[in-house]
Design an enzyme around this catalytic site. Structure first.
Site, short mmCIF file in Angstrom:
data_model
loop_
_atom_site.label_atom_id
_atom_site.label_comp_id
_atom_site.label_asym_id
_atom_site.label_seq_id
_atom_site.Cartn_x
_atom_site.Cartn_y
_atom_site.Cartn_z
N HIS A 81 -17.93 0.44 0.25
CA HIS A 81 -18.14 1.74 -0.41
C HIS A 81 -18.24 1.52 -1.91
O HIS A 81 -17.40 0.85 -2.50
CB HIS A 81 -16.98 2.70 -0.12
CG HIS A 81 -16.99 3.24 1.27
ND1 HIS A 81 -16.25 4.34 1.65
CD2 HIS A 81 -17.65 2.85 2.39
CE1 HIS A 81 -16.46 4.60 2.93
NE2 HIS A 81 -17.30 3.70 3.40
N TYR A 112 -11.89 13.14 -1.26
CA TYR A 112 -10.54 13.59 -1.62
C TYR A 112 -10.67 15.03 -2.08
O TYR A 112 -11.29 15.29 -3.12
CB TYR A 112 -9.98 12.74 -2.76
CG TYR A 112 -9.62 11.32 -2.38
CD1 TYR A 112 -10.60 10.33 -2.26
CD2 TYR A 112 -8.30 10.95 -2.16
CE1 TYR A 112 -10.27 9.02 -1.92
CE2 TYR A 112 -7.95 9.65 -1.82
CZ TYR A 112 -8.94 8.69 -1.71
OH TYR A 112 -8.61 7.40 -1.37
N PRO A 146 0.29 7.14 -0.35
CA PRO A 146 -1.00 6.53 0.03
C PRO A 146 -2.22 7.07 -0.70
O PRO A 146 -3.31 6.53 -0.53
CB PRO A 146 -1.10 6.85 1.54
CG PRO A 146 -0.19 8.00 1.76
CD PRO A 146 0.89 7.92 0.73
N LYS A 196 -2.93 1.91 -2.39
CA LYS A 196 -2.45 0.69 -3.07
C LYS A 196 -1.47 -0.16 -2.25
O LYS A 196 -1.23 -1.32 -2.60
CB LYS A 196 -1.77 1.07 -4.40
CG LYS A 196 -2.72 1.58 -5.45
CD LYS A 196 -3.47 0.44 -6.12
CE LYS A 196 -4.68 0.88 -6.88
NZ LYS A 196 -5.95 0.78 -6.14
N TYR A 247 -8.64 2.42 -9.09
CA TYR A 247 -8.86 2.55 -7.64
C TYR A 247 -9.42 1.25 -7.06
O TYR A 247 -8.96 0.78 -6.01
CB TYR A 247 -9.84 3.70 -7.39
CG TYR A 247 -9.91 4.13 -5.93
CD1 TYR A 247 -9.05 5.09 -5.43
CD2 TYR A 247 -10.84 3.56 -5.07
CE1 TYR A 247 -9.11 5.49 -4.10
CE2 TYR A 247 -10.91 3.95 -3.74
CZ TYR A 247 -10.05 4.91 -3.26
OH TYR A 247 -10.11 5.28 -1.94
C1 LIG Z 1 2.53 5.10 8.66
C2 LIG Z 1 1.99 4.37 7.45
C3 LIG Z 1 0.70 4.64 6.99
C4 LIG Z 1 0.19 3.97 5.87
N1 LIG Z 1 -1.06 4.26 5.41
C5 LIG Z 1 -1.53 3.63 4.30
C6 LIG Z 1 -2.82 3.90 3.78
O1 LIG Z 1 -3.56 4.73 4.31
N2 LIG Z 1 -3.22 3.20 2.67
C7 LIG Z 1 -2.43 2.25 2.07
O2 LIG Z 1 -2.84 1.61 1.08
N3 LIG Z 1 -1.23 1.98 2.54
C8 LIG Z 1 -0.77 2.64 3.63
N4 LIG Z 1 0.45 2.34 4.10
C9 LIG Z 1 1.16 1.29 3.42
C10 LIG Z 1 0.72 -0.10 3.89
O3 LIG Z 1 0.45 -0.08 5.25
C11 LIG Z 1 1.84 -1.04 3.52
O4 LIG Z 1 1.96 -1.03 2.11
C12 LIG Z 1 1.64 -2.48 4.01
O5 LIG Z 1 1.78 -2.53 5.40
C13 LIG Z 1 2.67 -3.39 3.34
O6 LIG Z 1 2.67 -4.65 3.97
P1 LIG Z 1 4.02 -5.48 4.10
O7 LIG Z 1 3.62 -6.76 4.73
O8 LIG Z 1 4.72 -5.51 2.82
O9 LIG Z 1 4.96 -4.64 5.07
P2 LIG Z 1 4.79 -4.21 6.58
O10 LIG Z 1 3.37 -4.03 6.92
O11 LIG Z 1 5.73 -3.09 6.80
O12 LIG Z 1 5.29 -5.48 7.40
C14 LIG Z 1 6.65 -5.82 7.50
C15 LIG Z 1 6.86 -6.58 8.79
O13 LIG Z 1 8.22 -6.99 8.84
C16 LIG Z 1 8.72 -6.80 10.15
N5 LIG Z 1 10.18 -6.65 10.10
C17 LIG Z 1 10.90 -5.59 9.66
N6 LIG Z 1 12.21 -5.81 9.82
C18 LIG Z 1 12.33 -7.03 10.37
C19 LIG Z 1 13.43 -7.81 10.80
N7 LIG Z 1 14.69 -7.35 10.68
N8 LIG Z 1 13.20 -9.02 11.34
C20 LIG Z 1 11.92 -9.50 11.44
N9 LIG Z 1 10.83 -8.80 11.10
C21 LIG Z 1 11.03 -7.58 10.55
C22 LIG Z 1 8.00 -5.54 10.62
O14 LIG Z 1 8.00 -5.44 12.04
C23 LIG Z 1 6.62 -5.71 10.03
O15 LIG Z 1 5.73 -6.35 10.91
C24 LIG Z 1 0.98 3.00 5.21
C25 LIG Z 1 2.27 2.73 5.68
C26 LIG Z 1 2.78 3.41 6.77
C27 LIG Z 1 4.19 3.12 7.26
#
Ligand SMILES: Cc1cc2nc3c(=O)[nH]c(=O)nc-3n(C[C@H](O)[C@H](O)[C@H](O)COP(=O)(O)OP(=O)(O)OC[C@H]3O[C@@H](n4cnc5c(N)ncnc54)[C@H](O)[C@@H]3O)c2cc1C
Length: 400
Positions: free
Chosen positions: A72, A201, A293, A297, A385
């Site tokens: 995009h 948006y 969201p 980011k 963005y």
């Molecule tokens: C419902 C939802 C919708 C979202 N929508 C958007 C969006 O539209 N746009 C956007 O930019 N961001 C969005 N986000 C945010 C984005 O998805 C996150 O910022 C991103 O997933 C961060 O990645 P991460 O690896 O830090 O954490 P996560 O993706 O949360 O990964 C963490 C991992 O650690 C594992 N874990 C947790 N506790 C333990 C434990 N005790 N032992 C072992 N493993 C564990 C979990 O199972 C998970 O797989 C959304 C988040 C959520 C919750």
């Protein structure tokens, strides 16, 4: 068990860090509490910044994204029933975003890690961290019904907002700063054709709406609702009626509808944990920060955190120096706060705050009017963005 870097969590942060360290010849073990099917099927983010696209390509895991993702060049901002295109491609000298779902990024990273012989233990239980302030920290966990201990040089807390890692930073050192918004997002996945070539948006009197896409056949749309609302109050008919009302325009544009495959409500918060490290424990991604969201980011910040970490760890194993690792928090937080600022700006500009006075509502609409009229404001919105360059942090630090 022993490894150089123990990683808790196989989200975007943990998987990408493991992948980057593997490319640098540094071994890791990832411990993930959920199953592979579960992490590969969870619908979350979908907008990848230019820097994330470049990272996936440069590290050899971008092939499917380039084939199936949707590039995009801009977004559309709508208020008072009129759309305004933000030509980000032009305003950022040729940059763009990629719409490619987070769970597809996860699939690509898991496949790459396993193909390279990387160790990911799924379905681990009762993960606990030990001796994080000592030379040889340990992670204890249960796997296949037995107890295990992983000794490592460093522990990476990539375990999301609810994981155990952050709490290992002592209360006396850890500062948690947050803001809870009075907005929730009701998100749907719907089987319809793409509604618009770019994301819309919309700030509407009934509340915010976002029209986005996942694939040519599956669309992801959101409407602002009360964060405490019950999803059972929202029939599919009610969702489509409200969504259409919030994005309709005077020129007769209509939103295609179809079967809703999934719907849920999420609340919105901004959260930062400072510092993002303690002893030999380092936090990355949602374990350290949450953004609303609206700025898209969350996933992208996880990707930049781990690039900073990778450089620090690589330097340590090449030279024995921890100087860059010791500054991880300082470097990463500078970027985190800029992303927080932008996400907060987008959230407050686009959502309808029903506690606002008529004066405050007019100021909000005037801000949208200014942002969509001024080239300087449009450029600022676009560069944030699309994603600020990681080099900004690099230039102010000894980074390479
Ligand atoms: C419902 C939802 C919708 C979202 N929508 C958007 C969006 O539209 N746009 C956007 O930019 N961001 C969005 N986000 C945010 C984005 O998805 C996150 O910022 C991103 O997933 C961060 O990645 P991460 O690896 O830090 O954490 P996560 O993706 O949360 O990964 C963490 C991992 O650690 C594992 N874990 C947790 N506790 C333990 C434990 N005790 N032992 C072992 N493993 C564990 C979990 O199972 C998970 O797989 C959304 C988040 C959520 C919750």
């Amino acid at each position: 068990m022993q490894t150089k870097v123990g990683i808790i969590g196989a989200g975007p942060a943990g998987l990408m860090l493991s992948h980057l360290l593997h490319l640098a010849g540094i071994e890791t073990v990832i411990l993930e509490k959920r199953s592979r099917e579960d992490i590969e099927g969870t619908i979350r983010a979908g907008v990848l910044e230019q820097g994330t696209v470049d990272l996936l390509n440069a590290s050899g895991v971008g092939e499917r994204m380039m084939r199936e993702g949707l590039t995009h060049h801009g977004i559309e901002l709508q208020f008072n029933g009129v759309r305004h295109r933000v030509n980000m491609h032009e305003l950022t000298e040729g940059k763009s975003i990629m719409v490619y779902p987070q769970h597809e990024v996860i699939k690509d990273l898991v496949a790459a890690r396993l193909k390279a012989g990387g160790e990911i233990l799924f379905n681990v239980d009762n993960v606990s961290l030990h001796d994080v302030d000592k030379q040889s920290p340990k992670i204890r966990f249960q796997y296949d019904d037995s107890d295990h201990e992983l000794s490592c040089d460093f522990i990476m807390g990539c375990d999301g907002f609810h994981g155990p890692s952050r709490k290992e930073i002592p209360d006396s050192i850890r500062k948690e700063k947050q803001q809870i918004y009075p907005f929730g997002w009701l998100g749907i996945l719907a089987e319809t054709p793409i509604a618009n070539p770019e994301l819309i948006y919309s700030n509407h009197d009934r509340g915010f709406a976002l029209i986005s896409t996942r694939t040519p056949e599956i669309q992801r749309h959101y409407i602002q609702v009360n964060p405490n609302d019950d999803i059972n109050n929202w029939s599919d008919d009610r969702i489509w009626t409200d969504l259409k009302a919030r994005v309709e325009t005077s020129d007769g544009w209509t939103l295609p509808d179809g079967p809703i495959l999934q719907k849920n409500i999420v609340s919105m918060r901004s959260f930062v944990c400072e510092p993002m490290q303690y002893g030999r424990l380092f936090l990355a991604g949602d374990a350290a920060h949450i953004v609303p969201p609206t700025g898209a980011k969350g996933l992208n910040l996880a990707m930049t955190d781990v690039q900073v970490l990778q450089r620090g760890i690589e330097r340590f194993y090449q030279t024995g120096s921890k100087d860059l690792l010791d500054r991880y928090s300082e470097i990463a937080l500078r970027r985190v706060w800029k992303a927080q600022r932008f996400s907060n700006f987008m959230t407050t500009m686009l959502h309808r705050n029903f506690n606002h006075s008529p004066f405050e509502r007019s100021i909000q609409l005037s801000e949208l009017d200014y942002v969509t009229s001024s080239r300087a404001a449009l450029t600022s919105l676009s560069e944030n963005y699309i994603g600020l360059p990681l080099e900004w942090e690099a230039e102010r630090t000894v980074f390479s």
